[in-house]
Write an enzyme that holds these catalytic residues in place. Structure first.
Site, short mmCIF file in Angstrom:
data_model
loop_
_atom_site.label_atom_id
_atom_site.label_comp_id
_atom_site.label_asym_id
_atom_site.label_seq_id
_atom_site.Cartn_x
_atom_site.Cartn_y
_atom_site.Cartn_z
N ASP A 101 0.85 -1.18 0.00
CA ASP A 101 0.00 0.00 0.00
C ASP A 101 0.89 1.24 0.00
O ASP A 101 1.86 1.31 0.76
CB ASP A 101 -0.88 0.01 1.26
N ASP A 207 -3.21 4.53 -2.38
CA ASP A 207 -4.34 5.01 -1.60
C ASP A 207 -4.75 6.42 -2.06
O ASP A 207 -3.90 7.25 -2.35
CB ASP A 207 -3.92 5.04 -0.12
N GLU A 263 -6.61 3.94 -6.00
CA GLU A 263 -7.94 4.06 -5.42
C GLU A 263 -8.54 5.37 -5.94
O GLU A 263 -8.01 6.44 -5.65
CB GLU A 263 -7.85 4.07 -3.90
N HIS A 339 -10.39 -4.22 2.33
CA HIS A 339 -10.38 -3.85 3.75
C HIS A 339 -11.39 -2.76 4.09
O HIS A 339 -11.66 -2.52 5.27
CB HIS A 339 -8.97 -3.39 4.14
N ASP A 340 -11.93 -2.08 3.06
CA ASP A 340 -12.89 -1.00 3.27
C ASP A 340 -14.33 -1.42 2.98
O ASP A 340 -15.23 -0.57 2.97
CB ASP A 340 -12.56 0.20 2.37
#
Length: 577
Positions: A101, A207, A263, A339-340
């Site tokens: 990430d 991210d 993202e 994860h979100d």
């Protein structure tokens, strides 16, 4: 036909790991890098070829590691830089790649850069973050604009030491870096990227990739009359210098043949997305659009009721993400979990005991038949589901969940019905569901921690390990895990059609069936997915769409595929013509 360049990441299948919740080897209740190392052979056995690890950097963990205090260190409960180097080497030894990430829109307020920046207005790093003086309205101090933060409240935090506000699009403890400053960008590339690229990582999930250029930071339009703070995602995303910043970042990545997946929220214009992922633009390899996983959410994510969408809307969202590669040099992604996000079986099929396996298999079939790079989240391969409505709010650890529940509590003056509705929404959509410990076995804490462990896991383990765990499914040929392995094998065998083929929704208005075709070089497959609990449901256009000249490639129910009637949550893929 002309075959486009096949970069390694295009045919790839990526397995995402949330380190705190994957496997705990030292008994402290927190997953660690050695836990990932122990299970590399398990991960490889699924049929994936790339591992993506969520932030493992040093962090105060206000936002579960997305608040980084040092890019060049590992969060001590997870391990050390040496452990990470070892994990990268062992991953490569097994023929897999490693992606990390990259969180560089903001840092933690405990990062050395921010500590310097806030120390005085004349500090050399003052301009590494975004500082602004107060506005005064009728003599009252106000933040510089009316933007609403991603976790609620204003995006501005008053700093009494230097008497200015700093910008934080997320938590107050996550100040935004100032990408307008070339010194800041150079430091980001060196510390957050090259430090790990030199240690062998193969790329990054980036991210909040479209938030680096904030534009003129004018007030957002009023869309919530009852709030001082207004949704501003269309203001701070996709700003005027994004192409420049990402092009510069790409020059660093190209030296290492490193992959990027960004993202990309708040980007409704498909042509804008294509600019980011067009090969000739040299910005990003691909992005995560949120069209599909945002289905059923409210104006504010949790302001909704469970399953508040139609199947036709779900299909249209998939169509939008698949259309990125139609007649372009762009690339796309396939995902339902991360994860979100809450668990896909719960959200899009049914987690009732009699349906959860069928639902998990059908979603696996659908995903493996869609074009683009495929992403699987830990536990998805064994069909993990959301935890129950009976779990107390104290079990929700995510700042997003707790902030929403508190906001409803305050706004509603503790109205029991409002709190019940808020809890139901969280039970359906909260990020917490993806963050529970992985269910390895029926041992204490679902095998997440060693048997000798005395520490409880940092988050409660699911109650259903007796019916859903990796150890049992590895031995069961009819398990969700076994079917994922089968589907990934089929996807590899027919990669031209399934990974690169052109998608077309053949029946967009049907509210029970998702029927689509994939074509490539004169060949065609048709996928039929039944999104319903009814048994023996007839698909009326079966004969018309798959015709007489067909071959069943795979069925999620194990049937012969000749019936035009489908069981609950059954999916099939046919070679046609």
């Amino acid at each position: 036909m002309t075959v486009p360049e096949r970069k390694w990441w295009k045919d790839g299948v990526v397995y995402q790991i949330y380190p705190a919740s994957f496997k705990d080897t030292n008994g402290d209740g927190i997953g660690d890098l050695n836990g990932i190392l122990e299970e590399l052979d398990y991960i490889k056995s699924i049929g994936v070829d790339t591992i993506w690890i969520c932030p493992m950097y040093d962090s105060p963990q206000v936002d579960m590691g997305y608040d980084i205090s040092d890019y060049e260190k590992v969060y001590p409960p997870y391990g050390t830089v040496q452990d990470m180097e070892n994990l990268i080497a062992e991953t490569h030894k097994r023929g897999m790649r490693m992606v990390l990430d990259l969180v560089v829109n903001h840092t933690s307020d405990q990062h050395a850069w921010f500590k310097e920046s806030r120390s005085s207005k004349t500090n050399p790093k003052r301009d590494w973050y975004i500082w602004r003086p107060a506005r005064y309205v009728n003599g009252e101090r106000k933040p510089p604009n009316n933007w609403l933060g991603n976790f609620g409240g204003s995006v501005w935090q008053w700093d009494p030491l230097t008497e200015e506000y700093y910008l934080h699009l997320f938590c107050p403890e996550q100040p935004d870096l100032n990408w307008e400053n070339p010194e800041t960008r150079a430091a980001i590339y060196k510390s957050a990227m090259e430090f790990w690229l030199e240690r062998g990582v193969d790329g990054f999930r980036v991210d909040t990739v479209n938030m680096y250029s904030k534009g003129d930071m004018r007030d957002a339009p009023i869309t919530d009359e009852g709030s001082e703070w207004q949704f501003a995602g269309l203001q701070y995303c996709n700003g005027p210098r994004m192409a420049e910043f990402l092009g510069e970042m790409n020059q660093v990545l190209e030296k290492y043949d490193a992959m990027t997946v960004g993202e990309c929220p708040n980007t409704p214009d498909t042509s804008r997305v294509i600019q980011y992922v067009s090969a000739k633009e040299k910005q990003l390899n691909m992005v995560f659009q949120f069209d599909v996983v945002d289905i059923g959410q409210g104006p504010y994510k949790f302001q909704t009721t469970p399953k508040n969408y139609k199947l036709s809307e779900f299909k249209a969202a998939i169509d939008r993400t698949q259309s990125l590669i139609k007649g372009t040099d762009a690339w796309t992604t396939v995902f339902l979990e991360n994860h979100d996000q809450a668990r896909s079986i719960t959200r899009f099929t049914s987690d009732k005991p009699e349906h959860r396996v069928a639902g998990g298999k059908m979603l696996a079939l659908m995903m493996c038949a869609l074009s683009g790079t495929l992403f699987i989240y830990q536990g998805q391969e064994i069909g993990m589901t959301n935890f129950g409505l009976d779990w107390d709010m104290s079990e929700y650890k995510d700042v997003d969940s707790s902030n929403y529940y508190k906001m409803v509590d305050q706004r509603s003056s503790s109205s029991p019905s409002a709190l019940v509705s808020a809890k139901a929404s969280l039970q359906h959509l909260a990020r917490d569901h993806a963050r529970v410990p992985f269910s390895w076995s029926t041992a204490p804490y679902n095998g997440f921690s060693p048997p000798s462990s005395t520490a409880k896991p940092w988050m409660r383990a699911l109650d259903d390990a007796a019916t859903c765990n990796a150890a049992q499914q590895q031995k069961d040929p009819n398990s969700v895990l076994a079917f994922w392995k089968k589907m990934l094998s089929v996807r590899r065998e027919y990669k031209d059609l399934l990974v690169h083929g052109q998608f077309e929704d053949l029946d967009p208005s049907d509210e029970d069936f998702f029927v689509f075709e994939k074509t490539w070089g004169g060949k065609k497959v048709v996928a039929i997915c039944h999104f319903g609990e009814g048994q023996e449901v007839k698909y009326g256009r079966f004969g018309e769409i798959v015709g007489g000249k067909r071959e069943l490639l795979v069925s999620s129910s194990g049937g012969d595929g000749n019936e035009e009637k489908f069981g609950a949550f059954e999916g099939r893929i046919y070679l046609v013509g």
